[in-house]
Write an enzyme that holds these catalytic residues in place. Structure first.
Site, mmCIF file in Angstrom:
data_model
loop_
_atom_site.group_PDB
_atom_site.id
_atom_site.type_symbol
_atom_site.label_atom_id
_atom_site.label_comp_id
_atom_site.label_asym_id
_atom_site.label_seq_id
_atom_site.Cartn_x
_atom_site.Cartn_y
_atom_site.Cartn_z
ATOM 1 N N GLU A 257 1.519 4.309 7.381
ATOM 2 C CA GLU A 257 0.445 3.838 6.515
ATOM 3 C C GLU A 257 -0.214 4.999 5.770
ATOM 4 O O GLU A 257 -0.211 6.139 6.261
ATOM 5 C CB GLU A 257 -0.620 3.128 7.373
ATOM 6 C CG GLU A 257 -0.111 1.914 8.141
ATOM 7 C CD GLU A 257 0.022 0.658 7.285
ATOM 8 O OE1 GLU A 257 0.381 0.750 6.101
ATOM 9 O OE2 GLU A 257 -0.229 -0.432 7.828
ATOM 10 N N ASN B 85 0.816 -1.223 0.000
ATOM 11 C CA ASN B 85 0.000 0.000 0.000
ATOM 12 C C ASN B 85 0.852 1.276 0.000
ATOM 13 O O ASN B 85 0.333 2.364 0.147
ATOM 14 C CB ASN B 85 -0.952 0.014 1.203
ATOM 15 C CG ASN B 85 -0.207 0.035 2.537
ATOM 16 O OD1 ASN B 85 1.019 0.117 2.568
ATOM 17 N ND2 ASN B 85 -0.951 -0.022 3.623
ATOM 18 N N HIS C 155 3.367 1.985 2.165
ATOM 19 C CA HIS C 155 3.940 2.436 3.439
ATOM 20 C C HIS C 155 5.460 2.308 3.427
ATOM 21 O O HIS C 155 6.021 1.450 2.754
ATOM 22 C CB HIS C 155 3.317 1.716 4.642
ATOM 23 C CG HIS C 155 3.699 0.274 4.822
ATOM 24 N ND1 HIS C 155 2.814 -0.687 5.247
ATOM 25 C CD2 HIS C 155 4.869 -0.386 4.655
ATOM 26 C CE1 HIS C 155 3.417 -1.847 5.351
ATOM 27 N NE2 HIS C 155 4.672 -1.702 4.987
HETATM 28 C C1 F6R Z 1 10.072 -3.332 7.796
HETATM 29 C C2 F6R Z 1 9.294 -2.187 7.304
HETATM 30 C C3 F6R Z 1 8.247 -2.348 6.261
HETATM 31 C C4 F6R Z 1 8.620 -3.318 5.132
HETATM 32 C C5 F6R Z 1 7.482 -3.406 4.129
HETATM 33 C C6 F6R Z 1 7.791 -4.372 3.010
HETATM 34 O O1 F6R Z 1 10.997 -2.925 8.783
HETATM 35 O O2 F6R Z 1 9.466 -1.109 7.787
HETATM 36 O O3 F6R Z 1 7.971 -1.079 5.703
HETATM 37 O O4 F6R Z 1 9.787 -2.872 4.494
HETATM 38 O O5 F6R Z 1 6.312 -3.797 4.789
HETATM 39 O O6 F6R Z 1 7.801 -5.675 3.510
HETATM 40 P P1 F6R Z 1 8.081 -6.900 2.545
HETATM 41 O O7 F6R Z 1 9.447 -6.745 2.023
HETATM 42 O O8 F6R Z 1 7.919 -8.103 3.439
HETATM 43 O O9 F6R Z 1 7.045 -6.841 1.459
#
Ligand code: F6R
Length: 247
Positions: free
Chosen positions: A142, A135, A137
């Site tokens: 968010e 999304n 973030h």
């Molecule tokens: C993790 C963080 C999150 C992830 C994001 C992507 O410390 O801050 O922003 O980087 O949710 O996660 P993946 O790589 O699992 O899709």
């Protein structure tokens, strides 16, 4: 924004690891901002390998992680502290006393204070590694009409809970809140390196690279205002995102 398009995700992880190694070699006392998540995870084995080969020492660095789930024990498998220990800290010569992953167990106000001390008590973050949520973030900031600049407690959206359910026994086990660097904290890092892969990130990467707008409904687009951001994506994602700047 600098964009590096690699042949595949594995090459992206190697590229990001090399950027981090270069930073630590240039300044062995570097302060690194670190990320967890499935995408960033595969960067760490390359750092561990470089350490084992004697190419780099992490003994003098300090680290601050982006975020942690609230209510999670640091030794539980899904805790970001445990991830960092298992993936990186316990496999290299890092001085663990100089690593900080926020605690999801301490009273939030107390932990927000500690987080700020770790972020601002000495020097700014030299290099911040980030992933991006489906999304949009970054950290756990968010999408919303307004984003919070500083460290805060964030209520996770349904999209993030669903995306992260793969790391838990069931979706109902995913914590509903997290402590996170705010968008302003992330943007204060001297340099930011974002790694992304996969079809489910195409929309967000398109909004970041194939579009010139900035919107709090896709927090990653705020990176466009930072003077030193490197985005590392593979060619499959670049094509799906409609990024034409490459090749
Ligand atoms: C993790 C963080 C999150 C992830 C994001 C992507 O410390 O801050 O922003 O980087 O949710 O996660 P993946 O790589 O699992 O899709």
């Amino acid at each position: 924004m600098k964009v590096i398009v690699t042949r595949n995700y594995e090459e992206s992880c190697m590229k990001v690891a090399e950027i981090i190694i270069e930073q630590v070699k240039k300044d062995p006392t570097s302060k690194l901002g670190l990320a967890t998540g499935g995408t960033a995870q595969q960067v760490y084995p390359h750092l561990v390998e470089a350490y084992k080969q004697g190419r780099v020492s992490f003994s003098q660095i300090t680290t601050v992680n982006l975020d942690e789930y609230l209510g999670i024990r640091p030794d539980s498998e899904q805790s970001y502290r445990r991830c960092m220990d298992d993936w990186f800290f316990d496999r290299t010569d890092i001085d663990k006393a100089k690593t900080y992953v926020p605690s999801g167990l301490n009273p939030p106000n107390m932990e927000i204070k500690t987080f700020n001390e770790k972020l601002y008590g000495d020097k700014p973050i030299d290099l911040q590694l980030i992933g991006v949520g489906v999304n949009g973030h970054i950290g756990f900031n968010e999408p919303a009409a307004e984003l919070i600049a500083g460290v805060h407690i964030e209520k996770l959206t349904e999209s993030t809970i669903q995306a992260n359910a793969r790391f838990f026994a069931s979706e109902s086990d995913v914590p509903r809140e997290a402590i996170t660097m705010g968008i302003g904290d992330i943007l204060k890092a001297k340099r930011i390196v974002l790694i992304a892969t996969g079809e489910n990130k195409a929309k967000v990467i398109g909004k970041l690279l194939a579009d010139d707008t900035v919107t709090t409904s896709v927090p990653a687009t705020l990176l466009k205002v930072h003077p030193d951001v490197t985005v590392v994506i593979d060619e499959a994602l670049a094509a799906m995102a409609g990024y034409k700047g490459c090749c």
